[in-house]
Design an enzyme around this catalytic site. Structure first.
Site, PDB file in Angstrom:
ATOM      1  N   CYS A 118      -1.921  51.745  52.888  1.00 41.92           N
ATOM      2  CA  CYS A 118      -1.350  50.553  53.502  1.00 41.92           C
ATOM      3  C   CYS A 118      -2.245  50.089  54.640  1.00 41.92           C
ATOM      4  O   CYS A 118      -2.884  50.908  55.301  1.00 41.92           O
ATOM      5  CB  CYS A 118       0.026  50.871  54.081  1.00 41.92           C
ATOM      6  SG  CYS A 118       1.144  51.507  52.834  1.00 41.92           S
ATOM      7  N   TYR A 164       1.962  54.717  39.342  1.00 43.35           N
ATOM      8  CA  TYR A 164       2.137  55.410  40.632  1.00 43.35           C
ATOM      9  C   TYR A 164       3.439  56.202  40.627  1.00 43.35           C
ATOM     10  O   TYR A 164       4.519  55.625  40.497  1.00 43.35           O
ATOM     11  CB  TYR A 164       2.114  54.330  41.722  1.00 43.35           C
ATOM     12  CG  TYR A 164       2.373  54.745  43.153  1.00 43.35           C
ATOM     13  CD1 TYR A 164       2.116  56.024  43.621  1.00 43.35           C
ATOM     14  CD2 TYR A 164       2.844  53.801  44.063  1.00 43.35           C
ATOM     15  CE1 TYR A 164       2.348  56.354  44.955  1.00 43.35           C
ATOM     16  CE2 TYR A 164       3.076  54.117  45.395  1.00 43.35           C
ATOM     17  CZ  TYR A 164       2.824  55.404  45.834  1.00 43.35           C
ATOM     18  OH  TYR A 164       3.052  55.718  47.138  1.00 43.35           O
ATOM     19  N   HIS A 180       4.727  60.031  46.660  1.00 39.19           N
ATOM     20  CA  HIS A 180       5.345  59.799  47.983  1.00 39.19           C
ATOM     21  C   HIS A 180       6.864  59.699  47.935  1.00 39.19           C
ATOM     22  O   HIS A 180       7.484  59.231  48.868  1.00 39.19           O
ATOM     23  CB  HIS A 180       4.750  58.535  48.638  1.00 39.19           C
ATOM     24  CG  HIS A 180       3.283  58.697  48.934  1.00 39.19           C
ATOM     25  ND1 HIS A 180       2.311  57.940  48.346  1.00 39.19           N
ATOM     26  CD2 HIS A 180       2.641  59.551  49.758  1.00 39.19           C
ATOM     27  CE1 HIS A 180       1.114  58.314  48.795  1.00 39.19           C
ATOM     28  NE2 HIS A 180       1.298  59.300  49.661  1.00 39.19           N
ATOM     29  N   ASP A 194       1.732  64.117  53.002  1.00 36.39           N
ATOM     30  CA  ASP A 194       0.436  63.650  52.492  1.00 36.39           C
ATOM     31  C   ASP A 194      -0.463  63.252  53.667  1.00 36.39           C
ATOM     32  O   ASP A 194      -1.622  63.650  53.741  1.00 36.39           O
ATOM     33  CB  ASP A 194       0.677  62.464  51.541  1.00 36.39           C
ATOM     34  CG  ASP A 194      -0.591  62.012  50.851  1.00 36.39           C
ATOM     35  OD1 ASP A 194      -1.531  62.823  50.711  1.00 36.39           O
ATOM     36  OD2 ASP A 194      -0.657  60.839  50.443  1.00 36.39           O
TER      37      ASP A 194
END
Ligand code: ADP
Ligand code: SF4
Length: 686
Positions: free
Chosen positions: A31, A170, A173, A266
């Site tokens: 991001c 994806y 997360h 992460d």
């Protein structure tokens, strides 16, 4: 300079399905607070990474449909073809520098609040949202699943049309539907998409097959997968189902992008995980299961470690988010043997805090981050000097060091004076606190750079007063004298009702502790009205030294600001573990020699907390005495206050302030005031 051959293996090309990465440096999706809201900034930011030598440069997560609306966060968006031109800016910027562009397609399931779109929220089963809001996600029926597959396929086609070379599925997360279906604690379905692992993996398999069928002839299909949830037996573990997923899908994607989840694991900070390469133990098995290339992350900044990870067969590609933010030119510097010029990430997660607040990314180490388009800043280039010859910088904290370094790069004769025996200012002092050792890199990087330059004189143990400054006769002066923690207990809460401090009370400030003063025997109360990170770190230091510590704060939790850096839960857990007595929602009313009088901020109910001393972490006074004296004396062509002395904030803010002052030096002040930076204006289409 290092022999570039040492790292030659890092510059071998890697084939990823139908495309080839020019080397092994891979900027994984991250991001940046720009996304669909600021597409030109996004493009310039990613283009800079490509210029810096990364072989693959990825977007951040890209919403594929209004049912995955991440507003108010500024992620990428590909809801329909109207979003293509904005993303094409990014692929063009990346291609212009010879890199591949990757896009992380995402449907965020119950992690999307859909606040803007007001669409229903989807999940494998009925459940709460991933945010504490009074809204629930609904179990997807078969029609929803078919629609989702169609949206994902359409998004892949649009991504190809926007020029992307690598297209992601994806499942990471704990933020996307594909992963939500994989996890038994989120998927309680009784149909062919739930139950056994084969069933839970079905949706991911379909997405991978759909994507390959749609675009696989020209684009690589990447799969981002969190192999371990870091929840022990309560979640997916790398040694068990994590591995089984890789076995089931081994050859289906063209690339495995593997990590651990959730995001705080992460992107863990150095405060809680000092070891670079901390994900290796979890992801190392993947390469043995698949013949496809594997990319992994773990705050990798050391080229020796990168080489060792390739040689040991842990990964094929060196993944990086934060190290590419701190130094977009990391690959180039390694390739050219300029290892000591690498601006290493310090693992502070200030970058993350920007995204979490929906503003363009900033970085403690790299003040040009997020400024590529709006200010036209380049991390490695700065305009040469104008007519002026010399500059004096007073104070060698982060602001003074950055200012001096950039002025030196511009070609001025730079004199840098520091009162203390060692340069570094608050960076040096704070990095000596528990868990913050890596922060010293902010000073080390700049001191190393300054030491290479013939046009810089650094004087330590040189506290300058106004006479001394005038004696030097340098007409351009930047004052970076910092700020000092106040002793009177006044802060954001105490402003309305200042606390009464008994002269017999033993008061310490963060500066006292950082200068090595220890509290007297007996319990210590830390009063945190700053509510950021420092009080929590000081509590750790004092508890570890054997003090009984009471942590008193008007906030509802310990160090609430650290939520933005993904640390809050860990901070509070650590203090609990250390036996710190946590007293939230309490305002300090008075401090005496043996107690702190507090009041509940809601009920006003008063209570004494016994303490032999107190550390007051509330606000800072700006150290402007020298600046004020110089301004009164007058006669300077430039006299500028920078860093914490101008505006106390984060270390990142001080670095930025020093950088900005150096860039603006010799610019027309009127022009600076008129034109702060470029903005992306909303087009008022009919
Ligand atoms: P910033 O974050 O703005 O860089 P710091 O507090 O980290 O501020 O650093 C300020 C530095 O300035 C400290 O290292 C301090 O010792 C130094 N300093 C303060 N006053 C003077 C002075 N009069 N002469 C030289 N150095 C000074
Ligand atoms: Fe690293 Fe901190 Fe910069 Fe983020 S802000 S890239 S963690 S130095």
């Amino acid at each position: 300079m290092t022999d570039a051959n040492t790292y030659a293996v890092l510059f071998e090309p890697v084939r990823i399905g139908p495309v080839t990465a020019r080397n092994r440096f891979y900027q994984v999706p991250h991001c940046n607070g720009m996304g669909h809201v600021r597409p030109r900034a996004e493009a310039a930011n990613r283009g800079m990474k490509a210029e810096g030598g990364w072989a693959v440069v990825s977007t951040q997560e890209t919403e594929i449909h209004p049912t995955s609306d991440l507003s108010p966060f500024a992620e990428n968006r590909l809801w329909d073809e109207r979003d293509i031109p904005a993303l094409r800016l990014m692929t063009e910027a990346v291609h212009a520098h010879g890199a591949l562009a990757a896009i992380e397609l995402a449907h965020n399931g119950n992690h999307a609040q859909n606040l803007f779109s007001r669409a229903p929220v989807f999940a494998p089963s009925d459940m709460s949202l991933d945010y504490a809001i009074p809204k629930q996600a609904r179990a997807m029926d078969k029609a929803d699943i078919r629609a989702f597959r169609r949206w994902h396929r359409d998004a892949a086609l649009r991504a190809r049309d926007a020029g992307f070379d690598v297209i992601y599925v994806y499942a990471g997360h704990r933020m996307t539907l594909a992963q939500h279906f994989l996890l038994p604690h989120m998927n309680q379905r009784g149909d062919e998409y739930g139950g056994s692992l084969e069933n839970r993996v079905r949706l991911t398999r379909e997405l991978l097959e759909d994507t390959r069928e749609a675009v696989g002839d020209t684009c690589a299909v990447a799969f981002r997968f969190a192999v371990d949830e870091m929840l022990g037996a309560d979640g997916m573990q790398a040694a068990e189902e994590g591995r089984a997923v890789v076995e089931l899908l081994a050859e289906l994607p063209d690339l495995w992008d593997v990590n651990v989840c959730d995001w705080p694991n992460d992107s863990v900070t150095t405060r809680f995980q000092p070891q670079d390469g901390y994900q290796n133990d979890y992801i190392a098995f993947v390469k043995a299961v698949t013949s496809k290339p594997v990319v992994g992350v773990g705050r990798l900044t050391s080229p020796d470690q990168m080489v060792s990870m390739i040689r040991k067969g842990i990964v094929d590609l060196i993944g990086a988010a934060r190290p590419s933010i701190a130094d977009p030119f990391l690959p180039r510097k390694i390739e050219e043997g300029r290892i000591d010029e690498i601006r290493e990430c310090i693992g502070c997660n200030i970058c993350v805090s920007a995204d979490t607040q929906g503003v363009p990314i900033r970085c403690t180490q790299n003040p040009t981050m997020g400024e590529e388009w709006r200010r036209g800043w380049h991390p490695e280039k700065i305009a040469p000097k104008g007519r002026e010859e010399a500059a004096l910088v007073i104070g060698a904290g982060p602001a003074g060091l950055e200012c001096a370094m950039q002025l030196a790069r511009r070609g001025y004769e730079v004199t840098l004076a520091e009162a203390r025996a060692e340069a570094g200012g608050r960076v040096l002092r704070e990095s000596a606190l528990p868990g913050l050792a890596a922060w010293k890199r902010v000073a080390d990087y700049r001191l190393n750079d300054l030491a290479q330059r013939a046009n810089v004189r650094l004087f330590t143990e040189s506290r300058l007063d106004a006479d001394a400054v005038l004696e030097l006769g340098i007409p351009n002066v930047f004052v970076a004298t910092g700020a000092t923690w106040r002793r009177d207990g006044i802060g954001r809460t105490g402003q309305r009702r200042p606390p009464v401090i008994d002269p017999a009370a033993r008061v310490l400030t963060p500066d006292d502790i950082m200068d090595g003063r220890t509290p007297p025997d007996g319990p210590v109360a830390i009063y945190d009205d700053d509510q950021a990170y420092l009080a929590g770190v000081l509590a750790e230091r004092l508890a570890e030294a054997g003090h009984h510590v009471a942590f008193v704060t008007p906030a509802s939790v310990v160090s609430p600001w650290t939520d933005l850096t993904l640390e809050q839960a860990r901070v509070q857990a650590r203090l609990i573990k250390l036996g710190v007595e946590i007293r939230c929602t309490r305002q300090m009313l008075a401090l005496g020699p043996d107690r702190m009088r507090t009041a509940c901020i809601y009920s006003g109910r008063e209570e004494d907390i016994p303490c032999a001393s107190a550390v007051l972490v509330t606000e800072r006074h700006r150290d402007t005495a020298l600046y004020d004296a110089l301004r009164d004396r007058g006669g300077f062509r430039t006299l500028e206050l920078i860093g914490d002395a101008a505006s106390p904030g984060l270390i990142a803010d001080a670095v930025y302030s020093g950088h900005l002052a150096a860039r603006n030096f010799e610019r027309d002040p009127g022009e600076i005031d008129r034109d702060w930076f470029r903005r992306e204006m909303v087009a008022l289409e009919p």
